[in-house]
Design a protein around this motif. Structure first.
Motif, mmCIF file in Angstrom:
data_model
loop_
_atom_site.group_PDB
_atom_site.id
_atom_site.type_symbol
_atom_site.label_atom_id
_atom_site.label_comp_id
_atom_site.label_asym_id
_atom_site.label_seq_id
_atom_site.Cartn_x
_atom_site.Cartn_y
_atom_site.Cartn_z
ATOM 1 N N MET A 82 1.216 -1.068 0.406
ATOM 2 C CA MET A 82 0.214 -0.008 0.199
ATOM 3 C C MET A 82 0.794 1.106 -0.395
ATOM 4 O O MET A 82 2.167 1.139 0.710
ATOM 5 C CB MET A 82 -1.012 0.448 1.175
ATOM 6 C CG MET A 82 -1.922 -1.331 1.341
ATOM 7 S SD MET A 82 -2.677 -1.155 2.570
ATOM 8 C CE MET A 82 -4.343 -1.432 1.935
ATOM 9 N N SER A 83 0.521 2.406 -0.696
ATOM 10 C CA SER A 83 1.343 3.000 -0.859
ATOM 11 C C SER A 83 0.983 4.083 0.487
ATOM 12 O O SER A 83 2.363 4.842 0.432
ATOM 13 C CB SER A 83 1.117 4.389 -1.928
ATOM 14 O OG SER A 83 -0.922 4.695 -1.975
ATOM 15 N N ARG A 84 0.172 3.980 1.396
ATOM 16 C CA ARG A 84 0.520 5.014 2.578
ATOM 17 C C ARG A 84 0.134 3.817 3.674
ATOM 18 O O ARG A 84 -0.334 3.104 3.860
ATOM 19 C CB ARG A 84 -0.220 6.087 2.461
ATOM 20 C CG ARG A 84 -1.543 5.772 2.052
ATOM 21 C CD ARG A 84 -2.803 7.119 2.403
ATOM 22 N NE ARG A 84 -4.118 6.048 2.127
ATOM 23 C CZ ARG A 84 -5.056 6.746 1.582
ATOM 24 N NH1 ARG A 84 -4.661 8.111 0.427
ATOM 25 N NH2 ARG A 84 -6.452 6.565 1.438
ATOM 26 N N THR A 92 -1.672 2.192 5.774
ATOM 27 C CA THR A 92 -3.409 2.549 6.499
ATOM 28 C C THR A 92 -3.520 0.675 7.272
ATOM 29 O O THR A 92 -2.948 0.376 7.446
ATOM 30 C CB THR A 92 -3.702 1.876 4.897
ATOM 31 O OG1 THR A 92 -3.590 3.236 4.089
ATOM 32 C CG2 THR A 92 -5.639 2.012 5.667
ATOM 33 N N ASP A 134 -2.850 -2.316 -3.555
ATOM 34 C CA ASP A 134 -3.684 -1.397 -3.844
ATOM 35 C C ASP A 134 -5.263 -1.586 -3.537
ATOM 36 O O ASP A 134 -5.936 -2.247 -5.034
ATOM 37 C CB ASP A 134 -3.604 -0.439 -3.976
ATOM 38 C CG ASP A 134 -2.278 0.388 -3.104
ATOM 39 O OD1 ASP A 134 -2.775 0.494 -1.939
ATOM 40 O OD2 ASP A 134 -1.633 1.590 -3.775
ATOM 41 N N LEU A 152 -8.610 -0.010 -5.045
ATOM 42 C CA LEU A 152 -9.016 1.626 -5.279
ATOM 43 C C LEU A 152 -10.338 1.747 -5.480
ATOM 44 O O LEU A 152 -10.785 0.499 -5.658
ATOM 45 C CB LEU A 152 -8.380 1.609 -6.339
ATOM 46 C CG LEU A 152 -7.360 2.009 -6.607
ATOM 47 C CD1 LEU A 152 -6.503 2.462 -8.462
ATOM 48 C CD2 LEU A 152 -6.348 3.193 -5.571
#
Length: 73
Positions: free
Chosen positions: A1-3, A5, A16, A18
Protein backbone atom coordinates in the motif's frame (compact mmCIF):
# COMPACT_ATOMS: atom_id res chain seq x y z
CA UNK A 1 0.00 0.00 0.00
CA UNK A 2 1.28 3.41 -0.84
CA UNK A 3 0.57 4.96 2.54
CA UNK A 4 0.40 3.53 6.03
CA UNK A 5 -3.17 2.36 6.40
CA UNK A 6 -4.23 0.40 9.45
CA UNK A 7 -6.39 -2.47 8.28
CA UNK A 8 -8.20 -4.95 10.55
CA UNK A 9 -6.14 -7.76 9.01
CA UNK A 10 -2.92 -6.06 10.05
CA UNK A 11 -1.64 -6.18 6.48
CA UNK A 12 0.48 -3.24 5.44
CA UNK A 13 1.76 -4.53 2.10
CA UNK A 14 0.13 -5.83 -1.01
CA UNK A 15 -2.00 -4.56 -3.84
CA UNK A 16 -3.91 -1.36 -3.36
CA UNK A 17 -7.65 -1.65 -3.61
CA UNK A 18 -8.87 1.54 -5.18
CA UNK A 19 -12.28 2.97 -4.42
CA UNK A 20 -13.59 5.27 -7.10
CA UNK A 21 -13.54 8.83 -5.80
CA UNK A 22 -16.69 9.48 -7.83
CA UNK A 23 -18.91 7.04 -5.91
CA UNK A 24 -22.05 8.58 -4.58
CA UNK A 25 -22.85 8.16 -0.89
CA UNK A 26 -25.58 5.72 -1.96
CA UNK A 27 -23.06 3.57 -3.88
CA UNK A 28 -20.66 3.57 -0.95
CA UNK A 29 -23.50 2.61 1.40
CA UNK A 30 -24.56 -0.26 -0.89
CA UNK A 31 -21.04 -1.70 -0.80
CA UNK A 32 -20.87 -1.16 2.96
CA UNK A 33 -24.15 -3.07 3.41
CA UNK A 34 -22.94 -5.87 1.14
CA UNK A 35 -19.77 -6.27 3.18
CA UNK A 36 -21.73 -6.12 6.45
CA UNK A 37 -24.07 -8.86 5.21
CA UNK A 38 -21.11 -10.97 4.07
CA UNK A 39 -19.44 -10.55 7.46
CA UNK A 40 -22.65 -11.54 9.25
CA UNK A 41 -23.08 -14.66 7.08
CA UNK A 42 -19.47 -15.72 7.65
CA UNK A 43 -19.85 -15.17 11.40
CA UNK A 44 -23.09 -17.21 11.48
CA UNK A 45 -21.34 -20.12 9.79
CA UNK A 46 -17.85 -19.93 11.34
CA UNK A 47 -18.40 -17.91 14.53
CA UNK A 48 -17.09 -20.51 16.98
CA UNK A 49 -14.02 -21.26 14.88
CA UNK A 50 -13.34 -17.58 14.21
CA UNK A 51 -13.68 -16.77 17.89
CA UNK A 52 -11.07 -19.42 18.72
CA UNK A 53 -8.69 -18.15 16.02
CA UNK A 54 -9.07 -14.56 17.23
CA UNK A 55 -8.43 -15.67 20.82
CA UNK A 56 -5.28 -17.55 19.74
CA UNK A 57 -3.96 -14.62 17.74
CA UNK A 58 -4.56 -12.05 20.46
CA UNK A 59 -3.44 -14.03 23.49
CA UNK A 60 0.08 -13.48 24.78
CA UNK A 61 2.69 -16.05 23.78
CA UNK A 62 3.39 -18.95 26.12
CA UNK A 63 6.27 -18.20 28.47
CA UNK A 64 7.02 -21.82 29.26
CA UNK A 65 5.80 -24.47 31.60
CA UNK A 66 4.37 -22.94 34.78
CA UNK A 67 4.89 -26.21 36.69
CA UNK A 68 8.58 -25.31 37.05
CA UNK A 69 7.80 -22.08 38.88
CA UNK A 70 7.78 -22.42 42.67
CA UNK A 71 4.58 -21.37 44.38
CA UNK A 72 5.39 -18.10 46.21
CA UNK A 73 2.60 -18.64 48.74
Amino acid sequence: MSRRTHLPSGLSRGLDFLIDAEWSPQQAFAVFELLSDLRARIWMRYGVELHELIRQQRSPPDVGDTDDIADPF
